[in-house]
Design a protein around this motif. Structure first.
Motif, PDB file in Angstrom:
ATOM      1  N   ASP A 149      -2.886   7.850 -27.376  1.00 36.66           N
ATOM      2  CA  ASP A 149      -3.173   8.805 -26.308  1.00 36.66           C
ATOM      3  C   ASP A 149      -4.068   9.910 -26.849  1.00 36.66           C
ATOM      4  OD1 ASP A 149      -1.534   7.474 -24.460  1.00 36.66           O
ATOM      5  OD2 ASP A 149       0.245   8.470 -25.241  1.00 36.66           O
ATOM      6  N   GLU A 150      -5.099  10.213 -26.129  1.00 35.32           N
ATOM      7  CA  GLU A 150      -5.996  11.305 -26.498  1.00 35.32           C
ATOM      8  C   GLU A 150      -5.612  12.531 -25.682  1.00 35.32           C
ATOM      9  OE1 GLU A 150      -8.969  13.107 -28.719  1.00 35.32           O
ATOM     10  OE2 GLU A 150      -8.063  11.119 -28.913  1.00 35.32           O
ATOM     11  N   VAL A 151      -5.040  13.523 -26.344  1.00 41.94           N
ATOM     12  CA  VAL A 151      -4.570  14.724 -25.658  1.00 41.94           C
ATOM     13  C   VAL A 151      -5.699  15.741 -25.631  1.00 41.94           C
ATOM     14  CG1 VAL A 151      -2.813  16.524 -25.618  1.00 41.94           C
ATOM     15  CG2 VAL A 151      -2.248  14.265 -26.508  1.00 41.94           C
ATOM     16  N   THR A 152      -6.068  16.188 -24.448  1.00 37.84           N
ATOM     17  CA  THR A 152      -7.127  17.186 -24.298  1.00 37.84           C
ATOM     18  C   THR A 152      -6.571  18.401 -23.565  1.00 37.84           C
ATOM     19  OG1 THR A 152      -7.887  16.172 -22.240  1.00 37.84           O
ATOM     20  CG2 THR A 152      -8.947  15.453 -24.281  1.00 37.84           C
ATOM     21  N   ALA A 153      -7.275  19.508 -23.683  1.00 37.35           N
ATOM     22  CA  ALA A 153      -6.846  20.746 -23.020  1.00 37.35           C
ATOM     23  C   ALA A 153      -8.062  21.425 -22.403  1.00 37.35           C
ATOM     24  CB  ALA A 153      -6.177  21.684 -24.020  1.00 37.35           C
ATOM     25  N   SER A 154      -7.870  21.954 -21.211  1.00 36.56           N
ATOM     26  CA  SER A 154      -8.938  22.666 -20.522  1.00 36.56           C
ATOM     27  C   SER A 154      -8.977  24.119 -20.995  1.00 36.56           C
ATOM     28  CB  SER A 154      -8.704  22.615 -19.009  1.00 36.56           C
ATOM     29  OG  SER A 154      -7.528  23.333 -18.672  1.00 36.56           O
ATOM     30  N   PRO A 155     -10.077  24.822 -20.768  1.00 35.83           N
ATOM     31  CA  PRO A 155     -10.132  26.243 -21.133  1.00 35.83           C
ATOM     32  C   PRO A 155      -9.024  27.059 -20.477  1.00 35.83           C
ATOM     33  CG  PRO A 155     -12.337  25.425 -20.680  1.00 35.83           C
ATOM     34  CD  PRO A 155     -11.392  24.322 -20.299  1.00 35.83           C
ATOM     35  N   ALA A 156      -8.666  26.711 -19.245  1.00 36.58           N
ATOM     36  CA  ALA A 156      -7.594  27.444 -18.562  1.00 36.58           C
ATOM     37  C   ALA A 156      -6.262  27.250 -19.275  1.00 36.58           C
ATOM     38  CB  ALA A 156      -7.488  26.981 -17.108  1.00 36.58           C
ATOM     39  N   GLN A 157      -6.015  26.036 -19.773  1.00 37.94           N
ATOM     40  CA  GLN A 157      -4.764  25.781 -20.492  1.00 37.94           C
ATOM     41  C   GLN A 157      -4.740  26.522 -21.828  1.00 37.94           C
ATOM     42  OE1 GLN A 157      -5.080  21.454 -20.327  1.00 37.94           O
ATOM     43  NE2 GLN A 157      -3.319  21.354 -18.946  1.00 37.94           N
ATOM     44  N   TRP A 158      -5.870  26.560 -22.516  1.00 39.44           N
ATOM     45  CA  TRP A 158      -5.939  27.329 -23.758  1.00 39.44           C
ATOM     46  C   TRP A 158      -5.712  28.816 -23.487  1.00 39.44           C
ATOM     47  CZ3 TRP A 158      -5.284  26.002 -28.484  1.00 39.44           C
ATOM     48  CH2 TRP A 158      -5.688  24.751 -28.956  1.00 39.44           C
ATOM     49  N   ALA A 159      -6.260  29.314 -22.383  1.00 35.59           N
ATOM     50  CA  ALA A 159      -6.071  30.725 -22.038  1.00 35.59           C
ATOM     51  C   ALA A 159      -4.606  31.018 -21.728  1.00 35.59           C
ATOM     52  CB  ALA A 159      -6.951  31.081 -20.838  1.00 35.59           C
ATOM     53  N   SER A 160      -3.941  30.100 -21.019  1.00 34.64           N
ATOM     54  CA  SER A 160      -2.522  30.295 -20.707  1.00 34.64           C
ATOM     55  C   SER A 160      -1.688  30.313 -21.978  1.00 34.64           C
ATOM     56  CB  SER A 160      -2.034  29.179 -19.771  1.00 34.64           C
ATOM     57  OG  SER A 160      -2.733  29.207 -18.542  1.00 34.64           O
ATOM     58  N   ALA A 161      -1.991  29.404 -22.906  1.00 38.13           N
ATOM     59  CA  ALA A 161      -1.234  29.356 -24.161  1.00 38.13           C
ATOM     60  C   ALA A 161      -1.510  30.572 -25.025  1.00 38.13           C
ATOM     61  CB  ALA A 161      -1.575  28.074 -24.924  1.00 38.13           C
TER      62      ALA A 161
END
Length: 253
Positions: A224-236
């Motif tokens: 599985d290739e796990v990716t993250a959007s800029p919004a998810q990085w901002a939330s974290a």
């Protein structure tokens, strides 16, 4: 990585925290712990705000307070160590409930207790909202050395196998009338531990040969290739960045 493995720390849910990619949560927790460790111990109010931030994360992830508090029991040895510090650290003396204690020791005890509790609480929240397999994928995404990720993966996969082997050996000892009651029985327990090590080693060799026969070359395929959007990085990043502001205020006020 193989099939997912549930664990006692994980609490299934569909909260926004559960939905965040694992590598985002790992990076956020690591940065938060570093900020907490960097907070001056004299800024007691800052640690209260750090705790409030974790409380907000727990509320957002719908992790009950009782669930979190029960898992914090793991830090009891550190708490015991912290309570000894006021009596063993030299320095200016004061009286607490009529007992003479060291002022530097009190600050050191508070420092260990506050930072340790916050770090453990953050780790528990991470484990409560992230499955083990997802954590491994997150570590892989963060470019942790592949060998370390594989070792962690095999520990998770075969930890229960070794535990079951220990349980069967214990049942076999009890069925033969053995019960450890003192130092004179340590020899039997030491031999059992040696036998368990040999069995585990032999099982590991058989597993490795089976993997090689199926084409294993030293690296595991990424399923599985796990990716993250800029919004998810901002939330974290909201948690460690807010904690950083609190830490800076603690140093300046």
């Amino acid at each position: 990585m193989g099939a997912g493995h549930s664990h006692k720390l994980y609490r299934h849910g569909h909260s926004p925290v559960h939905a965040l990619p694992p590598h985002c949560k790992l990076a956020a927790v690591l940065c938060f712990v570093l900020v907490v460790v960097s907070t001056p111990r004299e800024a007691v109010w800052a640690f209260a705000l750090h705790a409030a931030l974790l409380g907000g994360v727990a509320a957002a992830s719908r992790v009950p307070p009782g669930f979190l508090l029960r898992r914090l029991v793991i830090e009891v040895p550190f708490v015991a160590f912290a309570f000894l510090m006021p009596f063993v650290v030299p320095g200016e003396q004061t009286h607490l409930l009529g007992v003479p204690v060291s002022v530097p020791g009190l600050w050191d005890a508070w420092n260990v207790l506050a930072k340790g509790t916050l770090g453990v609480a953050a780790s528990v929240l991470l484990a409560a909202t992230t499955e083990l397999r997802a954590l491994l994928l997150g570590l892989q995404r963060l470019k942790l050395p592949p060998l370390l990720v594989q070792i962690a993966s095999f520990m998770i996969r075969y930890g229960d196998v070794i535990t079951d082997e220990m349980r069967r050996m214990s049942v076999a000892r009890r069925s033969r009338g053995f019960e450890a009651k003192g130092v004179r029985h340590w020899g039997v327990l030491a031999k059992s531990a040696g036998a368990l090590f040999i069995r585990s080693y032999e099982r590991g060799e058989r597993v490795h040969l089976a993997m090689v026969s199926r084409g294993y070359t030293g690296t595991m395929p990424v399923l599985d290739e796990v990716t993250a959007s800029p919004a998810q990085w901002a939330s974290a990043a909201a948690l460690p960045l807010t904690a950083l502001v609190v830490c800076l205020l603690g140093w300046t006020l």
